[in-house]
Design an enzyme around this catalytic site. Structure first.
Site, PDB file in Angstrom:
ATOM      1  N   SER A 293       0.807  -1.212   0.000  1.00  9.93           N
ATOM      2  CA  SER A 293       0.000   0.000   0.000  1.00  9.93           C
ATOM      3  C   SER A 293       0.845   1.270   0.000  1.00  9.93           C
ATOM      4  O   SER A 293       1.489   1.587  -0.989  1.00  9.93           O
ATOM      5  CB  SER A 293      -0.946  -0.040   1.206  1.00  9.93           C
ATOM      6  N   ASP A 304       9.750   5.532 -10.498  1.00 13.62           N
ATOM      7  CA  ASP A 304       9.335   6.156 -11.761  1.00 13.62           C
ATOM      8  C   ASP A 304      10.109   7.437 -12.049  1.00 13.62           C
ATOM      9  O   ASP A 304      10.387   7.766 -13.209  1.00 13.62           O
ATOM     10  CB  ASP A 304       7.834   6.469 -11.725  1.00 13.62           C
ATOM     11  N   LYS A 318      -0.856  -4.263  -3.216  1.00 14.98           N
ATOM     12  CA  LYS A 318      -2.162  -3.687  -2.851  1.00 14.98           C
ATOM     13  C   LYS A 318      -2.278  -2.322  -3.505  1.00 14.98           C
ATOM     14  O   LYS A 318      -1.698  -1.344  -3.053  1.00 14.98           O
ATOM     15  CB  LYS A 318      -2.307  -3.559  -1.335  1.00 14.98           C
TER      16      LYS A 318
END
Length: 450
Positions: A293, A304, A318
């Site tokens: 999460s 990224d 998740k």
């Protein structure tokens, strides 16, 4: 005087209540079949009220119906009892009264995922992978996670009995545990080397951002110029806290994560606030199957943006967001309302974050006393998990019973922690933040771009 048929009035009142809930949730224009189904529900409820062998409590029937409704959804949507709803603020603060154990449903059985360090459950000898068969006199087979948590929590000094079965035992054993105040320390930190700092986030709570800032300031004063951020076995927590942590290492107004609800117009972007002080630190992030999460939001944002190198193993996966809604009577509804995506548009639902450099920790079948272990369990192993809309579902063969019981061990001695040692190896020659990414093997960079 007007006489009222109580049973008919109850049925009408329940229809009004349920329709009121639908309208309150923005579903006033429900399809005609919705109202037909409500009639079916009311018919069943009246039969139970009139014909059941004993006189059932209406509230318990309604609560049971809500639990049943939510159990048909994903594993993270759940009904919150009055106590669970009240204790939600304590969870955000990282403090509650109970035994101190993370639990989950594995193969339809309530299972200990990991006892929290130095809590009553940990001191009693509860281990990751233990199957919890009974809580006091209640069998756990039909309990939801919320119900099990509610039964294990209670006032400090009170006793709860857990009937535990562990692989290799001839029969289950009962563990009497005295409840206590459980304080989950969100952040731990230390210096690893002359200029390499280490910060461990155990859970993303309301004050995690402030605690991280304090840790980084202290480490900087001690000479830190490079950082290992350890998110291993961090189950997540508050979304805002993950944005706060990411913001410390990213330029201002950088996309950290975005949420996407059912409709295309339901997108919400979360941008970094930026921090000049720590932005240039060479950074390595450690993850494993227990990173879930909010942990995955931070790892995904830093990966990224090529701000950090991710080292470890595939994360939990998740990729959904839950919203808590208050209901009448002091109870609540935790409902999955959106999926989240990394800045590049990746959904990690069921697949997790793939590390730039994979380094596996040792696995054990049975933990020895004092070992810090975590059961290898991922979102895709949970019943009723949501699908990933950006990648194809992995339909690999089911795990064997032996694989189901695999436990991952994080060594207590830093020298034996091969994931941590890999992070140090990457950081030692680095001067600027971009130097760490340059040290990633070409094969790993190519794998990341697939």
């Amino acid at each position: 005087m007007i006489k009222i048929n109580k049973r008919k009035f109850l049925g009408l009142a329940l229809i009004a209540l349920l329709i009121g809930i639908l309208i309150g949730q923005g579903l006033a224009q429900a399809k005609p079949e919705t109202y037909e189904d409500l009639k079916l529900f009311t018919q069943a409820l009246e039969l139970v009220k009139n014909k059941y062998v004993e006189d059932p409590k209406t509230r318990e029937l309604i609560y049971g119906a809500i639990r049943g409704m939510l159990s048909s959804l994903d594993p993270h949507s759940s009904f919150m009892t009055e106590r669970a709803y009240k204790e939600m603020d304590m969870d955000i603060r990282g403090e509650f009264q109970g035994v101190g154990i993370e639990i989950g449903i594995k193969n339809s059985q309530l299972t200990a995922i990991s006892p929290i360090e130095d809590t009553p459950a940990d001191r009693a000898g509860i281990a990751a992978g233990d199957k919890i068969l009974k809580i006091n006199d209640d069998w756990t087979k039909e309990l939801t996670i919320e119900e099990a948590v509610d039964k294990m929590r209670g006032a400090k000094g009170t006793k709860v009995r857990l009937l535990i079965y562990r692989e290799g035992w001839d029969k289950p054993r009962e563990f009497p545990i005295i409840r206590d105040v459980i304080k989950v320390q969100s952040v731990k930190y230390k210096m690893l080397d002359t200029d390499i700092g280490y910060v461990k986030i155990r859970q993303f709570q309301g004050q995690t951002g402030a605690e991280i800032e304090k840790a980084l300031k202290t480490l900087t004063e001690k000479g830190m110029k490079k950082l290992v951020l350890d998110l291993r076995n961090d189950p997540g927590g508050m979304l805002d806290a993950s944005v706060d942590v990411s913001s410390m290492f990213l330029p201002k107004d950088t996309l950290v994560v975005y949420l996407q609800g059912r409709n295309a117009s339901d997108r919400k972007d979360f941008m970094s606030t930026g921090s000049e002080l720590y932005r240039q630190y060479p950074l390595v992030v450690l993850v494993n199957a227990g990173s879930a999460s909010a942990s995955e939001i931070v790892a995904g944002a830093l990966q990224d943006s090529r701000r950090a190198v991710i080292v470890g193993t595939q994360t939990f996966g998740k990729g959904s967001v839950q919203t808590v809604y208050p209901l009448e009577g002091g109870v609540g509804l935790r409902l999955t309302t959106a999926k989240y995506y990394t800045p590049s548009g990746r959904s990690i639902q069921n697949v997790g974050i793939t590390p730039d450099i994979e380094v596996k920790l040792p696995t054990v079948k049975e933990p020895k006393e004092g070992e810090s272990v975590h059961m290898i369990l991922r979102e895709k192993d949970l019943d009723r998990h949501l699908k990933n809309d950006t990648v194809k579902e992995d339909h690999k063969k089911q795990k064997s019973a032996e694989e189901d019981l695999t436990l991952e061990m994080v060594p207590k001695d830093d020298k034996d922690d091969i994931q941590l040692q890999k992070a140090i190896e990457l950081l030692q020659p680095a001067v600027n933040s971009s130097d760490v990414v340059k040290n990633v093997p070409v094969s790993a960079q190519k794998e990341k771009q697939k």
